[in-house]
Design a protein around this motif. Structure first.
Motif, PDB file in Angstrom:
ATOM      1  N   GLY A   1       0.648  -1.148  -0.004  1.00 34.75           N
ATOM      2  CA  GLY A   1      -0.051  -0.119   0.107  1.00 34.75           C
ATOM      3  C   GLY A   1       0.935   1.248   0.014  1.00 34.75           C
ATOM      4  N   ARG A   2       2.091   1.255   0.019  1.00 31.38           N
ATOM      5  CA  ARG A   2       3.055   2.435  -0.110  1.00 31.38           C
ATOM      6  C   ARG A   2       3.262   3.083  -1.433  1.00 31.38           C
ATOM      7  N   SER A   3       2.654   2.398  -2.212  1.00 36.61           N
ATOM      8  CA  SER A   3       2.680   2.913  -3.697  1.00 36.61           C
ATOM      9  C   SER A   3       1.570   2.383  -4.676  1.00 36.61           C
ATOM     10  N   LYS A   4       1.510   3.111  -5.857  1.00 40.88           N
ATOM     11  CA  LYS A   4       0.374   2.932  -6.887  1.00 40.88           C
ATOM     12  C   LYS A   4       0.480   1.431  -7.218  1.00 40.88           C
ATOM     13  N   ALA A   5       1.540   0.932  -7.339  1.00 42.84           N
ATOM     14  CA  ALA A   5       1.968  -0.149  -7.968  1.00 42.84           C
ATOM     15  C   ALA A   5       1.609  -1.243  -6.767  1.00 42.84           C
ATOM     16  N   ASP A   6       1.829  -1.092  -5.484  1.00 46.60           N
ATOM     17  CA  ASP A   6       1.338  -1.903  -4.551  1.00 46.60           C
ATOM     18  C   ASP A   6      -0.131  -1.975  -4.278  1.00 46.60           C
ATOM     19  N   ILE A   7      -0.914  -0.750  -4.778  1.00 46.19           N
ATOM     20  CA  ILE A   7      -2.326  -0.788  -4.594  1.00 46.19           C
ATOM     21  C   ILE A   7      -2.968  -1.880  -5.839  1.00 46.19           C
ATOM     22  N   ALA A   8      -2.130  -1.472  -7.086  1.00 46.26           N
ATOM     23  CA  ALA A   8      -2.482  -2.359  -8.161  1.00 46.26           C
ATOM     24  C   ALA A   8      -2.541  -3.863  -7.920  1.00 46.26           C
TER      25      ALA A   8
ATOM     26  N   MET B   1     -12.980  -2.529 -10.645  1.00 47.52           N
ATOM     27  CA  MET B   1     -12.081  -1.714 -10.066  1.00 47.52           C
ATOM     28  C   MET B   1     -10.916  -1.767 -11.191  1.00 47.52           C
ATOM     29  N   ILE B   2     -10.536  -3.004 -11.413  1.00 49.41           N
ATOM     30  CA  ILE B   2      -9.498  -3.329 -12.443  1.00 49.41           C
ATOM     31  C   ILE B   2      -9.655  -2.397 -13.757  1.00 49.41           C
ATOM     32  N   ALA B   3     -10.981  -2.459 -14.325  1.00 56.18           N
ATOM     33  CA  ALA B   3     -11.122  -1.581 -15.321  1.00 56.18           C
ATOM     34  C   ALA B   3     -11.075   0.004 -15.181  1.00 56.18           C
ATOM     35  N   GLU B   4     -11.548   0.379 -14.107  1.00 53.53           N
ATOM     36  CA  GLU B   4     -11.617   1.820 -13.826  1.00 53.53           C
ATOM     37  C   GLU B   4     -10.009   2.231 -13.488  1.00 53.53           C
ATOM     38  N   ARG B   5      -9.481   1.272 -12.874  1.00 52.79           N
ATOM     39  CA  ARG B   5      -7.864   1.972 -12.453  1.00 52.79           C
ATOM     40  C   ARG B   5      -7.046   1.745 -13.334  1.00 52.79           C
TER      41      ARG B   5
ATOM     42  N   GLU C   1      -2.901   4.620   4.047  1.00 52.92           N
ATOM     43  CA  GLU C   1      -3.571   5.114   2.615  1.00 52.92           C
ATOM     44  C   GLU C   1      -4.734   5.928   2.496  1.00 52.92           C
ATOM     45  N   ASN C   2      -4.934   6.550   1.601  1.00 49.18           N
ATOM     46  CA  ASN C   2      -6.289   7.275   1.735  1.00 49.18           C
ATOM     47  C   ASN C   2      -6.924   6.672   0.258  1.00 49.18           C
ATOM     48  N   ASP C   3      -7.511   5.423   0.394  1.00 50.77           N
ATOM     49  CA  ASP C   3      -8.006   4.848  -0.550  1.00 50.77           C
ATOM     50  C   ASP C   3      -9.268   4.114   0.005  1.00 50.77           C
ATOM     51  N   PRO C   4     -10.411   4.974   0.431  1.00 46.82           N
ATOM     52  CA  PRO C   4     -11.435   4.706   1.208  1.00 46.82           C
ATOM     53  C   PRO C   4     -12.491   3.718   0.365  1.00 46.82           C
ATOM     54  N   GLU C   5     -12.508   3.636  -1.144  1.00 41.92           N
ATOM     55  CA  GLU C   5     -13.229   2.701  -1.763  1.00 41.92           C
ATOM     56  C   GLU C   5     -12.575   1.061  -1.770  1.00 41.92           C
ATOM     57  N   LEU C   6     -11.495   1.190  -1.661  1.00 42.41           N
ATOM     58  CA  LEU C   6     -10.698  -0.281  -1.747  1.00 42.41           C
ATOM     59  C   LEU C   6     -10.744  -0.828  -0.308  1.00 42.41           C
ATOM     60  N   THR C   7     -10.569  -0.020   0.721  1.00 43.04           N
ATOM     61  CA  THR C   7     -10.699  -0.247   2.181  1.00 43.04           C
ATOM     62  C   THR C   7     -12.273  -0.769   2.469  1.00 43.04           C
ATOM     63  N   ARG C   8     -13.191  -0.103   2.116  1.00 46.80           N
ATOM     64  CA  ARG C   8     -14.644  -0.456   2.058  1.00 46.80           C
ATOM     65  C   ARG C   8     -14.716  -1.947   1.633  1.00 46.80           C
TER      66      ARG C   8
END
Length: 179
Positions: free
Chosen positions: A7-14, A65-69, A124-131
């Motif tokens: 979760g430290r980078s965009k790649a980790d979120i991906a 989420m895969i498509a949107e991001r 991280e500030n990713d409330p959608e993924l966290t939810r």
């Protein structure tokens, strides 16, 4: 990659999104395999149908989420299709308790996996993924409870079967994060 720094980078979120989509895809395949062998008249078929429906909702959410991001799905998806279906069909052929033992084992690993991700997402500030992960984790825990209540742990050879399935899940998670 240091697991504590997920979760430290965009790649980790991906990577999180990719592995979660792969896991939900694999779970959907497991239930398809189980239902193909057990049919609709087996003692636990209605519970398996319910769990399969929830897994499909999870899969649809991660597909979106895969498509949107713009996240690349795992290249192992064709393998997970075959492996998941085969695992489901094999455990169902062993009997309803073995099918539920499969669910209990898989959900044990998914619980730990989702908890690890939620811990990483605290910074991280990713409330959608966290939810999504929080909600889906609760449903996965319900699946595990359903499986245990249906006699999963009474399956002959349960400790060995559970350990093998859990190891397979950990390997699948590790591979799908990267490939």
């Amino acid at each position: 990659m240091d697991e504590k720094n997920l979760g430290r980078s965009k790649a980790d979120i991906a990577s999180m999104i990719r592995v979660n989509q792969a896991g939900e895809y694999g779970a959907a395949q497991i239930y398809k395999g189980q239902l193909a062998v057990m049919g609709d008249d087996a003692p636990d078929s209605s519970a398996i149908h319910h769990m399969a429906e929830q897994e499909q909702v999870h899969l649809d959410a991660f597909d979106k989420m895969i498509a949107e991001r713009g996240v690349r799905p795992t290249l192992l998806q064709p393998f997970w299709k075959v492996a998941g279906y085969a695992l489901g069909a094999t455990t169902a052929a062993m009997g309803p308790r073995a099918a539920m033992a499969c669910t209990a084992a898989v959900e044990t690993e998914i619980d730990a996996h989702y908890k690890e991700q939620l811990d990483a997402l605290e910074s991280e500030n990713d409330p959608e993924l966290t939810r999504m992960i929080t909600e889906f984790r609760e449903e996965e825990l319900e699946h595990k409870a359903t499986a245990i209540a249906a006699g999963a742990e009474e399956t002959p050879g349960y400790p060995a079967l559970s350990a093998a399935i859990r190891l397979g899940c950990r390997v699948a998670i590790g591979l799908s994060k990267r490939i």
